[in-house]
Design an enzyme around this catalytic site. Structure first.
Site, PDB file in Angstrom:
ATOM      1  N   GLN A  38       0.825  -1.214   0.000  1.00  0.00           N
ATOM      2  CA  GLN A  38       0.000   0.000   0.000  1.00  0.00           C
ATOM      3  C   GLN A  38       0.855   1.258   0.000  1.00  0.00           C
ATOM      4  O   GLN A  38       0.332   2.365   0.016  1.00  0.00           O
ATOM      5  CB  GLN A  38      -0.922  -0.009   1.219  1.00  0.00           C
ATOM      6  CG  GLN A  38      -1.917  -1.144   1.213  1.00  0.00           C
ATOM      7  CD  GLN A  38      -2.674  -1.279   2.532  1.00  0.00           C
ATOM      8  OE1 GLN A  38      -2.419  -0.560   3.491  1.00  0.00           O
ATOM      9  NE2 GLN A  38      -3.605  -2.219   2.577  1.00  0.00           N
TER      10      GLN A  38
ATOM     11  N   HIS B 210      -0.765  -0.035   5.683  1.00  0.00           N
ATOM     12  CA  HIS B 210      -1.334   0.961   6.606  1.00  0.00           C
ATOM     13  C   HIS B 210      -0.425   2.177   6.823  1.00  0.00           C
ATOM     14  O   HIS B 210       0.043   2.448   7.916  1.00  0.00           O
ATOM     15  CB  HIS B 210      -1.674   0.316   7.952  1.00  0.00           C
ATOM     16  CG  HIS B 210      -2.763  -0.699   7.885  1.00  0.00           C
ATOM     17  ND1 HIS B 210      -3.384  -1.191   9.008  1.00  0.00           N
ATOM     18  CD2 HIS B 210      -3.353  -1.325   6.830  1.00  0.00           C
ATOM     19  CE1 HIS B 210      -4.304  -2.077   8.650  1.00  0.00           C
ATOM     20  NE2 HIS B 210      -4.293  -2.179   7.326  1.00  0.00           N
TER      21      HIS B 210
ATOM     22  N   TYR C  89      -9.204   7.410  20.061  1.00  0.00           N
ATOM     23  CA  TYR C  89     -10.316   6.872  19.272  1.00  0.00           C
ATOM     24  C   TYR C  89     -10.408   5.344  19.341  1.00  0.00           C
ATOM     25  O   TYR C  89     -11.171   4.738  18.593  1.00  0.00           O
ATOM     26  CB  TYR C  89     -10.236   7.407  17.841  1.00  0.00           C
ATOM     27  CG  TYR C  89     -10.596   8.877  17.827  1.00  0.00           C
ATOM     28  CD1 TYR C  89     -11.891   9.303  17.562  1.00  0.00           C
ATOM     29  CD2 TYR C  89      -9.661   9.833  18.206  1.00  0.00           C
ATOM     30  CE1 TYR C  89     -12.233  10.640  17.639  1.00  0.00           C
ATOM     31  CE2 TYR C  89      -9.995  11.171  18.280  1.00  0.00           C
ATOM     32  CZ  TYR C  89     -11.287  11.573  17.994  1.00  0.00           C
ATOM     33  OH  TYR C  89     -11.630  12.901  18.084  1.00  0.00           O
TER      34      TYR C  89
ATOM     35  N   TYR D 217      -9.627 -10.551  10.263  1.00  0.00           N
ATOM     36  CA  TYR D 217      -9.935 -11.169   8.969  1.00  0.00           C
ATOM     37  C   TYR D 217     -10.136 -12.668   9.099  1.00  0.00           C
ATOM     38  O   TYR D 217     -10.817 -13.287   8.287  1.00  0.00           O
ATOM     39  CB  TYR D 217      -8.829 -10.852   7.963  1.00  0.00           C
ATOM     40  CG  TYR D 217      -8.724  -9.376   7.696  1.00  0.00           C
ATOM     41  CD1 TYR D 217      -9.734  -8.699   7.017  1.00  0.00           C
ATOM     42  CD2 TYR D 217      -7.640  -8.639   8.155  1.00  0.00           C
ATOM     43  CE1 TYR D 217      -9.669  -7.340   6.798  1.00  0.00           C
ATOM     44  CE2 TYR D 217      -7.556  -7.281   7.943  1.00  0.00           C
ATOM     45  CZ  TYR D 217      -8.567  -6.633   7.260  1.00  0.00           C
ATOM     46  OH  TYR D 217      -8.492  -5.278   7.057  1.00  0.00           O
TER      47      TYR D 217
ATOM     48  N   GLU E  81     -14.891   3.815  10.239  1.00  0.00           N
ATOM     49  CA  GLU E  81     -15.383   4.881  11.106  1.00  0.00           C
ATOM     50  C   GLU E  81     -15.317   6.258  10.451  1.00  0.00           C
ATOM     51  O   GLU E  81     -14.398   6.559   9.685  1.00  0.00           O
ATOM     52  CB  GLU E  81     -14.546   4.932  12.396  1.00  0.00           C
ATOM     53  CG  GLU E  81     -14.648   3.699  13.262  1.00  0.00           C
ATOM     54  CD  GLU E  81     -13.804   3.778  14.527  1.00  0.00           C
ATOM     55  OE1 GLU E  81     -13.799   2.805  15.286  1.00  0.00           O
ATOM     56  OE2 GLU E  81     -13.166   4.834  14.750  1.00  0.00           O
TER      57      GLU E  81
END
Length: 379
Positions: A96, A158, A261, A272, A251
């Site tokens: 990513q 991420h 949070y 997963y 979210e």
């Protein structure tokens, strides 16, 4: 290979094929599409982008678009310019990682500064990096690497990452927890955080953790997983964020200075594998999300609409939905979620970013190997 990466690659390959086949037909037909508060059509502007990730509008109407493999492109006068912008940094374009967001300084007309986030290498591995440079003659000049989300680690998952300026000229950057969930709850670690910086990368003196032993002063909020959308409310100036949950539990959050949070101690999602990550959906002392998506939609990109071309959408919040193949329009009443509708359902694959242009229209990019830039127009 991590399950999420494998799933993401499969979706990306499928999305690429769909985009090549479907998008030209959309552009030719100019089909009238309808939402509850507007009729609109979709215009394809180019299909020559490779995995576009973020975009920003220059004052003259040109669009800067990042491509994850490491190029910054210019769309101008109805076409994508062949030559990429010069002077870009080397990026870690694996998994990513790659070249991610782009943002203009609020005083760009005066100082020509732009900001980029990307996955960058250094001692110990890879981290989300923020850099700034002057944009001159279609090239970056005087590039400075002004922030790294330390510590660096191995792997390609991420990274976050979005950039936004607030009304005071301070900038916010989202940092993913690098698929290492415990990092999000460690205040000595910049993974899983939103950081707040001055425009030169230094730390504002009123950041919530300045002077606290064992905490990084750059941190504004913590307990995040993989935030890929960030936007300032044009009226209140408050910062809103969307982030990817695991399997379920995406979210929408309203950022509050110093707030936690919850990830991974409180979540609406599961692993997963189907295993429980936490039995808690909410915990004392932690902020609950304004909106939760179960199952996941994989929200990416975030923009408030303030234009007059779609009066019924004024004040709405838009986010791309990578795994839902849609663009979500969210209605808010102050800080409260009111409702939502899905636009472009199965019309475009893998919407990575959404922005309002200076013409009052909405623009989206699709994260595929034949990535597209599209514009929503009144019908």
């Amino acid at each position: 290979m991590p399950r999420k990466l494998l799933i993401g690659r499969r979706r990306l390959l499928a999305a690429s094929a769909t985009a090549v086949l479907a998008a030209p037909a959309v552009a030719r037909a100019q089909q009238v599409l309808r939402s509850t508060k507007a009729a609109y059509s979709l215009k394809m502007l180019t299909l020559d982008l490779e995995q576009p990730w973020g975009m920003a509008f220059l004052p003259d109407g040109r669009i800067l678009i990042t491509e994850r493999p490491g190029r910054l492109r210019i769309f101008a006068n109805g076409r994508l310019e062949r030559a990429p912008v010069g002077g870009l940094p080397k990026v870690y374009a694996r998994g990513q990682g790659g070249l991610l967001d782009v943002c203009l300084h609020p005083g760009f007309a005066r100082n020509s500064l732009i900001y980029l986030t990307y996955a960058g290498e250094g001692d110990g591995g890879v981290a989300t990096v923020l850099a700034r440079a002057e944009f001159r003659n279609n090239a970056l000049v005087g590039l400075q690497r002004i922030f790294d989300a330390l510590p660096r680690t191995s792997g390609g998952l991420h990274f976050g990452s979005r950039i936004v300026f607030d009304k005071a000229g301070l900038l916010y950057v989202t940092c993913g927890e690098r698929y290492q969930m415990q990092r999000a709850q460690n205040l000595a670690d910049l993974g899983g955080k939103v950081v707040r910086l001055r425009d030169d990368g230094s730390v504002p003196s009123d950041n919530p953790f300045v002077g606290r032993e064992g905490a990084r002063p750059e941190i504004f909020t913590w307990g995040h997983r993989n935030p890929q959308g960030l936007a300032m409310h044009p009226g209140t100036g408050r910062i809103w964020l969307v982030e990817h949950g695991p399997r379920g539990g995406d979210e929408l959050n309203l950022l509050k200075s110093g707030a936690n949070y919850g990830w991974p101690l409180a979540t609406h999602g599961i692993d997963y594998s189907g295993a429980t990550i936490s039995p808690n959906k909410s915990l004392p002392g932690m902020e609950d999300p304004v909106r939760v998506w179960v199952p996941s939609i994989s929200p990416s990109g975030l923009a408030f609409y303030t234009g007059d071309r779609f009066p019924g959408w004024n004040g709405s919040l838009f986010t791309g939905a990578l795994s839902d193949n849609a663009l979500h329009r969210i209605e808010l009443d102050g800080d409260r979620f009111v409702g939502e509708e899905r636009l472009l359902v199965d019309v475009l694959p893998y919407i990575r970013d959404v922005r309002q242009g200076p013409d009052g229209l909405l623009y989206v990019v699709t994260h595929t190997d034949s990535g597209g830039l599209y514009r929503l127009e009144p019908a």
